[in-house]
Design a protein around this motif. Structure first.
Motif, PDB file in Angstrom:
ATOM      1  N   LEU A 176       0.852  -1.186   0.000  1.00 45.36           N
ATOM      2  CA  LEU A 176       0.000   0.000   0.000  1.00 45.36           C
ATOM      3  C   LEU A 176       0.887   1.235   0.000  1.00 45.36           C
ATOM      4  N   ASP A 178       1.053   5.737  -0.746  1.00 49.59           N
ATOM      5  CA  ASP A 178       0.441   7.037  -1.056  1.00 49.59           C
ATOM      6  C   ASP A 178       1.466   7.908  -1.760  1.00 49.59           C
ATOM      7  N   ALA A 198      -3.307   7.018  -4.508  1.00 47.28           N
ATOM      8  CA  ALA A 198      -2.998   5.896  -3.620  1.00 47.28           C
ATOM      9  C   ALA A 198      -3.014   4.621  -4.454  1.00 47.28           C
ATOM     10  N   ASN A 225       2.286  -1.881   4.520  1.00 45.27           N
ATOM     11  CA  ASN A 225       1.975  -0.466   4.368  1.00 45.27           C
ATOM     12  C   ASN A 225       3.290   0.296   4.219  1.00 45.27           C
ATOM     13  N   SER A 227       3.420   3.331   3.000  1.00 47.03           N
ATOM     14  CA  SER A 227       3.083   4.754   2.942  1.00 47.03           C
ATOM     15  C   SER A 227       4.092   5.577   3.738  1.00 47.03           C
ATOM     16  N   GLU A 230       0.735   7.531   6.214  1.00 50.59           N
ATOM     17  CA  GLU A 230      -0.675   7.289   6.458  1.00 50.59           C
ATOM     18  C   GLU A 230      -0.986   5.886   6.982  1.00 50.59           C
ATOM     19  N   HIS A 232      -3.617   2.797   7.128  1.00 51.53           N
ATOM     20  CA  HIS A 232      -4.625   2.295   6.193  1.00 51.53           C
ATOM     21  C   HIS A 232      -5.440   1.161   6.811  1.00 51.53           C
ATOM     22  N   GLU A 284      -9.006  -0.049   0.539  1.00 54.78           N
ATOM     23  CA  GLU A 284      -9.106   0.841   1.690  1.00 54.78           C
ATOM     24  C   GLU A 284     -10.564   1.043   2.068  1.00 54.78           C
ATOM     25  N   ILE A 289     -10.140   7.536   0.480  1.00 54.26           N
ATOM     26  CA  ILE A 289      -8.847   6.960   0.129  1.00 54.26           C
ATOM     27  C   ILE A 289      -9.006   5.962  -1.019  1.00 54.26           C
ATOM     28  N   GLN A 290     -10.057   5.158  -0.979  1.00 51.97           N
ATOM     29  CA  GLN A 290     -10.294   4.246  -2.096  1.00 51.97           C
ATOM     30  C   GLN A 290     -10.565   5.034  -3.375  1.00 51.97           C
ATOM     31  N   MET A 294      -6.763   3.379  -3.911  1.00 53.55           N
ATOM     32  CA  MET A 294      -6.246   2.266  -3.119  1.00 53.55           C
ATOM     33  C   MET A 294      -7.210   1.085  -3.097  1.00 53.55           C
TER      34      MET A 294
END
Length: 457
Positions: A176, A178, A198, A225, A227, A230, A232, A284, A289-290, A294
């Motif tokens: 994942l 960002d 994302a 993650n 990121s 962030e 998630h 997500e 966010i989705q 993501m």
């Protein structure tokens, strides 16, 4: 000595054969296993990521792919890694979760040499412990949203255990990430990154190839993650996750959960039983966010149609559910307590705030001195309004208490999220002498002083 660092001309020997990896591929080809002493080869270079046909991100990558190649190593077997830096800035690779000497762990603050622009280095290591680890850059970004963890410099690392933690049919690795657009100022004077895109494995939802599964399979998902800043929350519509490991360490109690929470640098390994044919979304939980990408599509064989997403109504997760019973725990009355208070200091308009541990920012902090073989309890009191994913290099710790809840047992990690206004206690044994970095894994917090180096006596 079992470990060495050799800044030298990049060797051309290969660790087996390096397979090409198309950006965004979800079932990752890996660098194959080879004879002991053969090289893993990593090249750090500029790269343009196509997250979607409309989103081209100029970044940095390992071996021309995001995430970098999946590396598989055998626990305790000597392994060499050759790294070449083809960027215009010094770089370093951190081997997150491994018990390595300070000079090759991959943090300048511990004394690992930086790799100069155009330069190379060759490391020799015996990877330990077994489990799902990862590798990534460990440099300063400041306000450059193309550098450090804001970039694509992250990859999966699997140290193969002597025994598998649970039966499964195959593995799927998911990262994942960002991608920042700009910094935005807060009312308290802070500057925080705002993300435009994302991705999972470098692709936005709807633009990568779906993960193909078969009914009846037990698929082991390894979720990272990566990121820069962030947290998630991840759900897989129509399915449950059976969590078997956190940060690569087998949990005392596996649990079936509807969603995963991962703070920056955390990993979750979970088995999903494929018993609900269809075309589904894993993504997500939070809609905004989705909406910026993501998610990925999971597609059963012989299933067609629009991917289905079932929106969860609440965010649910806690570490306590995976801990062991007190009756089976080993008592640790000899643990020495180290109190660590987290807060920030506003430097005035036009200046960035500083993050502090016990009232000081790196490098102006008085760090604890550890005695080899001693067990320590870190009592982390977060007086700020931000959550902090705290990472201890070169060691694994045991999460022992969260706020005033009951003692926990057997839950081993290398990153723990210390929630705003809360207290989290962890214990570890000082059994790997050398400089040891302790820090918040949010890139912007590290850049503003949220680090401390423990020294061994």
């Amino acid at each position: 000595m079992p470990y060495q660092v050799r800044p030298s001309t990049l060797t051309r020997r290969r660790f087996g054969q390096v397979f090409g990896l198309a950006a965004g591929s979800l079932l990752l080809p890996e660098i194959a296993r080879g004879a002991a002493g053969s090289d893993v080869k990593l090249e750090i270079a500029p790269y343009t990521l196509e997250a979607s046909p409309r989103h081209h991100i100029h970044t940095l990558a390992y071996n021309g792919q995001v995430p970098g190649p999946l590396l598989r190593m055998r626990q305790g077997q000597e392994q060499t890694v050759a790294i070449r830096n083809l960027t215009s800035d010094p770089e370093v690779v951190h081997w997150h979760g491994l018990f390595l000497p300070s000079d090759i762990d991959g943090a300048m603050e511990e004394g690992t040499p930086m790799i100069a622009p155009g330069g190379s280095a060759r490391y020799v290591m015996k990877p330990d412990p077994a489990g799902f680890r990862w590798y990534h850059t460990h440099t300063f970004a400041g306000k450059n949203l193309m550098k450090a963890q804001y970039s694509g410099l992250h990859g999966f690392l699997m140290i193969e255990p002597r025994e598998n933690p649970a039966p499964y049919d195959r593995e799927v690795f998911l990262a994942l990430h960002d991608w920042a657009g700009h910094f935005m100022g807060g009312d308290d004077g802070s500057m925080n990154p705002v993300y435009d895109v994302a991705t999972i494995n470098g692709k936005m939802l709807g633009f990568g190839d779906p993960v193909q599964v078969k009914q009846g399979e037990r698929v082991l998902f390894h979720v990272l993650n990566s990121s820069p800043t962030e947290i998630h929350w991840i759900s897989f519509s129509g399915h449950h996750f059976n969590v078997i490991a956190l940060d690569g360490n087998t949990v005392p109690k596996s649990q079936s959960v509807r969603m995963l929470r991962l703070s920056p640098a955390e990993r979750v390994s979970a088995i999903v039983e494929m018993k609900n044919p269809g075309v589904w979304i894993l993504g997500e939980v939070r809609k905004h966010i989705q909406a910026i990408g993501m998610g990925i599509v999971i597609e059963y064989a012989n299933s067609k149609g629009k991917p289905v997403w079932n929106q969860p109504q609440e965010l649910v997760w806690n570490y306590q559910q995976f801990a062991g019973d007190a009756a089976t725990a080993t008592s640790s009355p000899d643990a020495k307590q180290i109190d660590l208070l987290f807060d920030s200091k506003f430097q005035g308009h036009g200046n960035e705030e500083l993050w502090r541990i016990n009232g000081q920012s790196y490098p102006q902090n008085n760090s604890p001195v550890l005695q080899t073989g001693q067990r320590y309890r870190l009592v982390m009191k977060n007086k700020s309004t931000d959550d902090h994913p705290m990472h201890l290099h070169r060691h694994t710790f045991e999460v022992r208490r969260i706020d005033d809840n009951a003692e926990l047992h057997g839950l081993r990690k290398d990153v723990v999220l210390v929630r705003a206004g809360s207290t989290t206690e962890v214990e570890f044994v000082a059994d790997n002498p050398g400089k040891t970095l302790f820090h918040c894994h949010q890139q912007d917090h590290m850049d503003r002083g949220f680090m401390m180096v423990f020294h061994y006596a």
